[in-house]
Design a protein around this motif. Structure first.
Motif, PDB file in Angstrom:
ATOM      1  N   VAL A  21       0.813  -1.225   0.000  1.00  0.00           N
ATOM      2  CA  VAL A  21       0.000   0.000   0.000  1.00  0.00           C
ATOM      3  C   VAL A  21       0.839   1.265   0.000  1.00  0.00           C
ATOM      4  O   VAL A  21       0.318   2.371   0.106  1.00  0.00           O
ATOM      5  N   GLY A  22       2.171   1.134  -0.097  1.00  0.00           N
ATOM      6  CA  GLY A  22       3.007   2.307  -0.082  1.00  0.00           C
ATOM      7  C   GLY A  22       2.839   3.183  -1.318  1.00  0.00           C
ATOM      8  O   GLY A  22       2.932   2.719  -2.420  1.00  0.00           O
ATOM      9  N   ARG A  23       2.454   4.425  -1.076  1.00  0.00           N
ATOM     10  CA  ARG A  23       2.262   5.400  -2.159  1.00  0.00           C
ATOM     11  C   ARG A  23       1.970   6.779  -1.606  1.00  0.00           C
ATOM     12  O   ARG A  23       2.431   7.063  -0.541  1.00  0.00           O
ATOM     13  N   VAL A  24       1.233   7.594  -2.301  1.00  0.00           N
ATOM     14  CA  VAL A  24       0.639   8.864  -1.950  1.00  0.00           C
ATOM     15  C   VAL A  24       1.351  10.016  -2.620  1.00  0.00           C
ATOM     16  O   VAL A  24       1.307  10.119  -3.840  1.00  0.00           O
ATOM     17  N   GLN A  25       2.037  10.872  -1.840  1.00  0.00           N
ATOM     18  CA  GLN A  25       2.525  12.131  -2.385  1.00  0.00           C
ATOM     19  C   GLN A  25       3.599  11.921  -3.458  1.00  0.00           C
ATOM     20  O   GLN A  25       3.572  12.559  -4.511  1.00  0.00           O
ATOM     21  N   ALA A  26       4.530  11.016  -3.178  1.00  0.00           N
ATOM     22  CA  ALA A  26       5.585  10.802  -4.165  1.00  0.00           C
ATOM     23  C   ALA A  26       5.028  10.227  -5.453  1.00  0.00           C
ATOM     24  O   ALA A  26       5.484  10.567  -6.553  1.00  0.00           O
ATOM     25  N   ALA A  27       4.032   9.338  -5.340  1.00  0.00           N
ATOM     26  CA  ALA A  27       3.416   8.784  -6.540  1.00  0.00           C
ATOM     27  C   ALA A  27       2.719   9.880  -7.325  1.00  0.00           C
ATOM     28  O   ALA A  27       2.785   9.929  -8.558  1.00  0.00           O
ATOM     29  N   SER A  28       2.049  10.788  -6.600  1.00  0.00           N
ATOM     30  CA  SER A  28       1.398  11.897  -7.291  1.00  0.00           C
ATOM     31  C   SER A  28       2.425  12.789  -7.979  1.00  0.00           C
ATOM     32  O   SER A  28       2.219  13.244  -9.112  1.00  0.00           O
ATOM     33  N   TYR A  66      -5.247   6.412  -0.427  1.00  0.00           N
ATOM     34  CA  TYR A  66      -4.861   5.772  -1.686  1.00  0.00           C
ATOM     35  C   TYR A  66      -4.865   4.256  -1.484  1.00  0.00           C
ATOM     36  O   TYR A  66      -4.508   3.763  -0.401  1.00  0.00           O
ATOM     37  N   LEU A  67      -5.290   3.537  -2.468  1.00  0.00           N
ATOM     38  CA  LEU A  67      -5.314   2.083  -2.402  1.00  0.00           C
ATOM     39  C   LEU A  67      -4.522   1.492  -3.563  1.00  0.00           C
ATOM     40  O   LEU A  67      -4.670   1.925  -4.707  1.00  0.00           O
ATOM     41  N   ARG A  68      -3.712   0.537  -3.268  1.00  0.00           N
ATOM     42  CA  ARG A  68      -3.033  -0.208  -4.328  1.00  0.00           C
ATOM     43  C   ARG A  68      -3.969  -1.312  -4.804  1.00  0.00           C
ATOM     44  O   ARG A  68      -4.541  -2.051  -3.998  1.00  0.00           O
ATOM     45  N   ILE A  69      -4.113  -1.422  -6.131  1.00  0.00           N
ATOM     46  CA  ILE A  69      -4.988  -2.460  -6.673  1.00  0.00           C
ATOM     47  C   ILE A  69      -4.247  -3.429  -7.606  1.00  0.00           C
ATOM     48  O   ILE A  69      -4.803  -4.468  -7.953  1.00  0.00           O
ATOM     49  N   GLY A  70      -3.036  -3.056  -8.019  1.00  0.00           N
ATOM     50  CA  GLY A  70      -2.313  -3.947  -8.930  1.00  0.00           C
ATOM     51  C   GLY A  70      -1.034  -3.286  -9.405  1.00  0.00           C
ATOM     52  O   GLY A  70      -0.456  -2.441  -8.703  1.00  0.00           O
ATOM     53  N   GLU A  71      -0.603  -3.641 -10.633  1.00  0.00           N
ATOM     54  CA  GLU A  71       0.588  -3.035 -11.208  1.00  0.00           C
ATOM     55  C   GLU A  71       0.532  -3.124 -12.728  1.00  0.00           C
ATOM     56  O   GLU A  71      -0.245  -3.892 -13.295  1.00  0.00           O
ATOM     57  N   ARG A  78       8.015  -2.814 -13.440  1.00  0.00           N
ATOM     58  CA  ARG A  78       6.712  -3.191 -12.926  1.00  0.00           C
ATOM     59  C   ARG A  78       6.333  -2.161 -11.872  1.00  0.00           C
ATOM     60  O   ARG A  78       6.992  -2.055 -10.836  1.00  0.00           O
ATOM     61  N   THR A  79       5.306  -1.409 -12.142  1.00  0.00           N
ATOM     62  CA  THR A  79       4.974  -0.235 -11.329  1.00  0.00           C
ATOM     63  C   THR A  79       3.635  -0.402 -10.626  1.00  0.00           C
ATOM     64  O   THR A  79       2.648  -0.811 -11.248  1.00  0.00           O
ATOM     65  N   PRO A  80       3.563  -0.107  -9.313  1.00  0.00           N
ATOM     66  CA  PRO A  80       2.284  -0.209  -8.592  1.00  0.00           C
ATOM     67  C   PRO A  80       1.249   0.736  -9.188  1.00  0.00           C
ATOM     68  O   PRO A  80       1.561   1.850  -9.613  1.00  0.00           O
ATOM     69  N   VAL A  81      -0.001   0.271  -9.213  1.00  0.00           N
ATOM     70  CA  VAL A  81      -1.126   1.117  -9.608  1.00  0.00           C
ATOM     71  C   VAL A  81      -1.848   1.539  -8.337  1.00  0.00           C
ATOM     72  O   VAL A  81      -2.342   0.719  -7.566  1.00  0.00           O
ATOM     73  N   VAL A  82      -1.874   2.834  -8.120  1.00  0.00           N
ATOM     74  CA  VAL A  82      -2.449   3.416  -6.907  1.00  0.00           C
ATOM     75  C   VAL A  82      -3.624   4.291  -7.303  1.00  0.00           C
ATOM     76  O   VAL A  82      -3.504   5.112  -8.208  1.00  0.00           O
ATOM     77  N   VAL A  83      -4.772   4.103  -6.632  1.00  0.00           N
ATOM     78  CA  VAL A  83      -5.948   4.916  -6.947  1.00  0.00           C
ATOM     79  C   VAL A  83      -6.371   5.688  -5.703  1.00  0.00           C
ATOM     80  O   VAL A  83      -6.188   5.221  -4.585  1.00  0.00           O
ATOM     81  N   PRO A  84      -6.923   6.875  -5.903  1.00  0.00           N
ATOM     82  CA  PRO A  84      -7.382   7.651  -4.737  1.00  0.00           C
ATOM     83  C   PRO A  84      -8.641   7.025  -4.139  1.00  0.00           C
ATOM     84  O   PRO A  84      -9.472   6.475  -4.844  1.00  0.00           O
TER      85      PRO A  84
END
Length: 811
Positions: A21-28, A66-71, A78-84
């Motif tokens: 589940v690691g993401r958020v500001q840096a991903a944005s 933010y939720l990780r749902i896949g990549e 291979r990059t995580p897919v993060v959705v708000p």
């Protein structure tokens, strides 16, 4: 203790989840660097952007925004897919969890909600019609913790959930309420109408701003949602069907591989860990209901108490003009008694006995209110209690209702004399406490269609209609409110006065028939509804067990008892199961010589358990017959004789006995030990005793007959007995006898012509339909039952239910 192996599993699961589940500001920020979110045609630039996004995701802590749902993969990246999500958007898939990929997605998303949000900040409600709840099976620990609901599987439950969510939105938008976010997780929806779909879409439109969010599987086109469209071998993620997701909506061309479900063992272990955390956050103890200082509040405008924790914080319920009376329902073992104790102790801790008076009735075989009274183990009591009934009779309940109806009348008169129209105004002139009557298993009051039931209905209806104006409030609690014959025609007029409804597990019946919000409640939870049970006014609360082992309850009771007014007595207690002893009756202890003695026979079923007695004055027929084959008849007769001996020490006591030789001997010894003249005879001596008592010169004599039906008097002897019965009281000659059959008694006193010759009777195990031939229709409703008797006084025209005295051998 957590074992090393389990600790390792938990640590690995937590670490895996943190990475997932690691993401958020840096991903944005990384997304912003990808050409402002536009589709990138240059493969090298695309791969570089993907690399930056992957690196950023590993540095970002868990955050349920933010939720990780896949990549997605591009080249070697291979990059995580993060959705708000939380506070931003809903998450929707176009197929439900019957597709294994969506089922796996849901298993990965639900733990993220809890690891990424503050403990206690979410309430998650689940729906799974197609799988009958199987989609949420690994999360059972979260269900047990109360933050994840038991899955809803039918259409009615689904609509009730929509009711709850709509009420949540209204409370946020209209009332400005705060509290946990409500998350609806729909794994698979039951068949639903177009109107239901429109309600769901309306929730999607307004929910994010009002603390309601959706994870809906099997839907498309919901407003404000990130749409996941399932394709053969991949998924598309975007702001609508078929659109790739990006921060500004312009799209990011990528095929997404949805995350597989975590290992099931790891998932269950993580759910248990999260459940423990959430349970700690939600836990409310009995100490949380009690104010730091006792008796600091005034009851002028009403009563209020914290009874638990609601979704927006402490749950405060009130007795006032808006909610004057409460209806509480809950199945056996559903926590009804615990909830009532929370309410009563919460009130008693806030309001002094000058502000609050409690009347407590329990009609079941339980001990709901015994702790409010003194006992051999604990001499303390709650000083607010004015009357307590345990295993109460209907007649005792009616006596309490009569007392409160009388108090209502007294307050009405006082208000008129004072020239005021409101109870609050009267309190400024006179110290009159608010009254709370609590009746557990109240439906017992109305069983059948007899005189008692009819009077109970009339009194209850009067109190329900007028009580609020005079500071008198009621709580009626029951396992069900259906099947109450005496209330069929009056249900609306009575229950309409009870706007506060509290539904515990198994008690939908206290709510409106269209309101199924109580379905799936667990012990310790309740639905509170302040609008008569109608939909859209439900609130979920959790309440503690007063007996939680902390000692707070015992300490509180002792503190209140120590602060009671000097000399205040304990409350009168009616214990329907208790045997009554003559020696324990304070009236017996106070007896002295008198010209009009009373034969004590038991305790009356009334507010104070007053002594039941027969006055033996000089009027014709002032004698006592005890009727019925119940052996307790001997105990009653012995008690009557002992009580008369204390009041008539100069009289003679002539005993004629055909039964109970040991009890008769003990009674004779007791009376003789007081210096009273006593003579013992066999039942065969009765004719000679009648000859003696027929002498007009004989005075001050009691004939005490045990088993007089065994005497088999002939016609001449019954005529002598009749003469004694009619003329004996004028010379202070009285007969007290136990007849085991009604027919023999009637024959001995001369049949129908002698009905008035024995004015008083204590009836034991003879049913009312057999008594009417001698006593008339007024006794037709009498139904014999253990430890009860009917006291009849023809002269006073009374029929009184009593608890007869028992001998010591019944202990």
């Amino acid at each position: 203790m957590v074992t090393g192996r389990l600790r390792k599993v938990l640590d690995e699961a937590g670490a895996r989840h943190q990475r997932a589940v690691g993401r958020v500001q840096a991903a944005s920020a990384a997304l912003d660097q990808v050409a402002g979110g536009a589709v990138i045609a240059d493969p090298a630039a695309y791969e570089a952007a993907a690399g930056r996004m992957a690196a950023a995701a590993t540095r970002i802590p868990a955050d349920a925004r933010y939720l990780r749902i896949g990549e997605f993969a591009y080249g070697s990246r291979r990059t995580p897919v993060v959705v708000p999500f939380l506070g931003s958007a809903h998450l929707v898939t176009d197929v439900d969890t019957r597709d294994p990929r969506v089922a796996d997605l849901l298993k990965g998303v639900i733990p993220q909600l809890f690891t990424g949000a503050d403990p206690g900040s979410l309430r998650v409600r689940c729906v799974d019609a197609a799988g009958l709840g199987a989609a949420f099976a690994p999360f059972r620990p979260l269900v047990d913790a109360g933050v994840l609901s038991a899955p809803i599987t039918d259409q009615n439950g689904f609509r009730a959930l929509l009711d709850t969510a709509e009420a949540h939105v209204r409370s946020r938008l209209q009332d400005g309420a705060e509290g946990p976010t409500l998350v609806l997780v729909i794994a698979s929806a039951p068949p639903h109408s177009k109107a239901d779909a429109e309600r769901l879409d309306a929730l999607a439109r307004s929910g994010v701003a009002a603390g309601v969010q959706l994870i809906a599987c099997g839907f498309s086109g919901l407003a404000g949602a990130v749409q996941v469209s399932i394709r053969e071998g991949y998924a598309e993620v975007g702001d609508g069907p078929g659109a790739a997701y990006s921060a500004d909506g312009s799209g990011l061309a990528a095929r997404v591989t949805l995350d597989p479900a975590p290992d099931i063992d790891d998932l269950i272990a993580l759910a248990s860990q999260l459940a423990a955390r959430e349970r700690d956050a939600l836990r409310i103890g009995f100490a949380d209901l009690v104010p730091a200082e006792l008796w600091t509040e005034r009851a002028d405008e009403g009563l209020r108490a914290i009874v638990g924790r609601g979704e927006n914080g402490p749950a405060v319920l009130s007795f006032d003009d808006a909610t004057p009376h409460w209806l509480v329902g809950g199945r056996t073992g559903g926590g009804k008694t615990v909830f009532l104790l929370d309410v009563l102790y919460g009130l008693a801790a806030r309001y002094s006995p000058e502000e609050l008076a409690l009347y407590l009735l329990d009609f079941k075989e339980g001990v709901s209110f015994t702790e409010f009274t003194p006992s051999e183990l604990d001499p303390t009591w709650i000083p607010h209690a004015r009357a307590v009934g345990v295993e109460s009779d209907r007649e005792y309940g009616v006596a309490v209702l009569r007392e409160l109806a009388g108090e209502m009348t007294r307050r009405s008169v006082a208000m008129k004399r004072a020239g005021v129209t409101r109870y609050a105004q009267l309190r400024r002139l006179k110290q009159v406490p608010r009254v709370v009557l609590v009746v557990d298993e109240f439906h017992v009051l109305f069983q059948g269609n007899d005189k008692v039931a009819r009077e109970a209905v009339a009194l209850l209806e009067d109190l329900a209609r007028k009580g609020r104006s005079y500071g008198i409030h009621m709580v009626l609690a029951s396992q069900t409110v259906s099947g109450i014959e005496a209330l069929y025609t009056k249900k609306d007029s009575i229950f309409g006065q009870f706007p506060m409804r509290v539904a515990l597990p198994g008690a939908n019946s206290v709510l409106d028939v269209l309101n199924t919000a109580a379905a799936g409640l667990r012990v310790g939870e309740a639905i509170v509804n302040t609008a008569g049970g109608i939909r859209d006014h439900n609130g979920l609360i959790r309440f503690p067990n007063a007996h939680d082992g902390s000692g707070t309850l015992d300490e509180l009771r002792h503190r209140m008892w120590e602060r009671r007014a000097q000399g205040s007595p304990p409350p009168p207690v009616f214990a329907g199961y208790a045997e009554q002893r003559l020696a324990d009756d304070p009236t017996f202890a106070s007896l002295t010589e008198t010209t009009v003695p009373r034969a004590l026979v038991g305790r009356t079923v009334d507010l104070t358990s007053s002594t039941a007695a027969v006055s033996l004055d000089s009027g014709p027929g002032r004698h006592l017959a005890i009727l019925g084959a119940d052996p307790r008849g001997a105990d009653i007769l012995a008690a009557a004789a002992q009580s008369l001996a204390r009041q008539s020490p100069r009289a003679r006591f002539l005993f004629a006995a055909a039964t109970s030789p040991e009890l008769v001997e003990e009674t004779i010894l007791d009376i003789a030990g007081r210096g009273v003249t006593v003579a013992r005879h066999r039942i065969g001596d009765l004719p000679a005793l009648l000859d003696e008592l027929s002498d007009e010169d004989v005075t001050d004599t009691y004939l005490i007959g045990f088993g007089l039906d065994a005497a088999t008097l002939d016609r001449a002897q019954t005529q002598k007995l009749s003469a004694i019965l009619r003329r004996g009281p004028a010379r202070r000659v009285h007969v007290l006898g136990w007849w085991r059959t009604l027919r023999r008694f009637a024959d001995d006193i001369g049949g129908s012509s002698g009905r008035e010759d024995v004015a008083c009777a204590v009836v034991l195990n003879i049913p009312g339909n057999e008594l009417t031939s001698h006593f008339g229709q007024s006794v037709a409703d009498w139904q014999p039952r253990p430890n009860r008797a009917l006291l009849i006084d023809r002269h006073a025209d009374t029929r009184t239910l009593i608890l007869p005295y028992s001998g010591e051998d019944d202990l």
